[in-house]
Design a protein around this motif. Structure first.
Motif, PDB file in Angstrom:
ATOM      1  N   SER A  47       1.137  -1.271   0.171  1.00 60.94           N
ATOM      2  CA  SER A  47       0.016  -0.060  -0.058  1.00 60.94           C
ATOM      3  C   SER A  47       1.041   1.258   0.143  1.00 60.94           C
ATOM      4  N   LEU A  48       0.083   2.532  -0.316  1.00 63.12           N
ATOM      5  CA  LEU A  48       0.920   3.611  -0.359  1.00 63.12           C
ATOM      6  C   LEU A  48       1.078   3.982   0.797  1.00 63.12           C
ATOM      7  N   SER A  72       7.752   9.505  -5.680  1.00 67.48           N
ATOM      8  CA  SER A  72       6.657  10.129  -5.242  1.00 67.48           C
ATOM      9  C   SER A  72       6.125  10.765  -6.643  1.00 67.48           C
ATOM     10  N   ILE A  75       4.291   8.341  -8.874  1.00 69.44           N
ATOM     11  CA  ILE A  75       3.064   7.962  -8.249  1.00 69.44           C
ATOM     12  C   ILE A  75       2.081   8.936  -8.277  1.00 69.44           C
ATOM     13  N   LEU A  98      -4.542   6.265   1.426  1.00 71.95           N
ATOM     14  CA  LEU A  98      -3.086   5.568   1.493  1.00 71.95           C
ATOM     15  C   LEU A  98      -3.410   4.266   1.333  1.00 71.95           C
ATOM     16  N   LEU A 103       1.021  -0.214  -4.810  1.00 68.77           N
ATOM     17  CA  LEU A 103       2.140  -0.032  -5.667  1.00 68.77           C
ATOM     18  C   LEU A 103       2.770  -1.429  -5.866  1.00 68.77           C
ATOM     19  N   ASN A 107       7.727  -0.196  -6.770  1.00 75.83           N
ATOM     20  CA  ASN A 107       6.930   1.375  -6.833  1.00 75.83           C
ATOM     21  C   ASN A 107       6.769   2.024  -7.891  1.00 75.83           C
ATOM     22  N   VAL A 110       0.885   2.104 -10.313  1.00 77.22           N
ATOM     23  CA  VAL A 110      -0.128   2.385  -9.117  1.00 77.22           C
ATOM     24  C   VAL A 110      -1.318   1.368  -9.592  1.00 77.22           C
ATOM     25  N   LEU A 157       2.733  12.485   0.911  1.00 72.59           N
ATOM     26  CA  LEU A 157       4.021  11.934   0.420  1.00 72.59           C
ATOM     27  C   LEU A 157       5.127  12.578   0.853  1.00 72.59           C
TER      28      LEU A 157
END
Length: 166
Positions: A47-48, A72, A75, A98, A103, A107, A110, A157
């Protein structure tokens, strides 16, 4: 809405968004005894929320800070595109947070999950389920609510302190 209705609603919403890149794919819906289920594709990432906790450069080197900032921004840009596409498909999440953003292992990709609170973007925002800090009482409709949550996610973020009062 009860859990059964939300579960069926989420399944139907995910089927509607099947062609939207960045939304989890759903395979099957079934009932067993007094329970209903749906099967989503398996996702191996995180998860974010976990990404921020594990990677935010509180006191680290320039290299780690630069990498975190780059990831970031990647994302944020993907999330913006996905939100625009789901809105163009007639759906707003209504509970973007979030923990609803996954991810990929590296990363770079999304994927959105958890569409049980989804509604048409123009509908009056009346959340039955919401995540404190990512909703606004000022949102007039679900589209505005999604964009407010997007802003809070982008802010979090880079400043991982989520206000729960506005």
């Amino acid at each position: 809405n009860n859990g059964f209705q939300r579960n069926k609603h989420e399944y139907n919403t995910l089927k509607r968004l099947k062609d939207v890149k960045g939304v989890i794919n759903v395979d099957e819906y079934f009932t067993s005894w007094r329970h209903n289920y749906f099967i989503e594709e398996f996702h191996t990432g995180k998860s974010l929320q976990k990404f921020i906790a594990q990677n935010f450069p509180f006191t680290d080197s320039y290299d780690k800070t630069t990498k975190y900032a780059y990831e970031s921004i990647l994302i944020i840009n993907q999330l913006m595109d996905i939100i625009e596409e789901i809105h163009n498909s007639g759906v707003a999440m209504g509970d973007l947070s979030l923990s609803n953003i996954l991810l990929s292992d590296n990363n770079t990709k999304v994927t959105l999950i958890d569409f049980e609170a989804a509604a048409p973007p123009e509908n009056k925002f009346s959340p039955g389920i919401a995540t404190p800090g990512f909703i606004s009482s000022e949102a007039n409709n679900y589209m505005e609510a999604d964009w407010f949550a997007f802003y809070r996610i982008a802010r979090t973020l880079f400043l991982p302190i989520t206000p729960i009062c506005d």
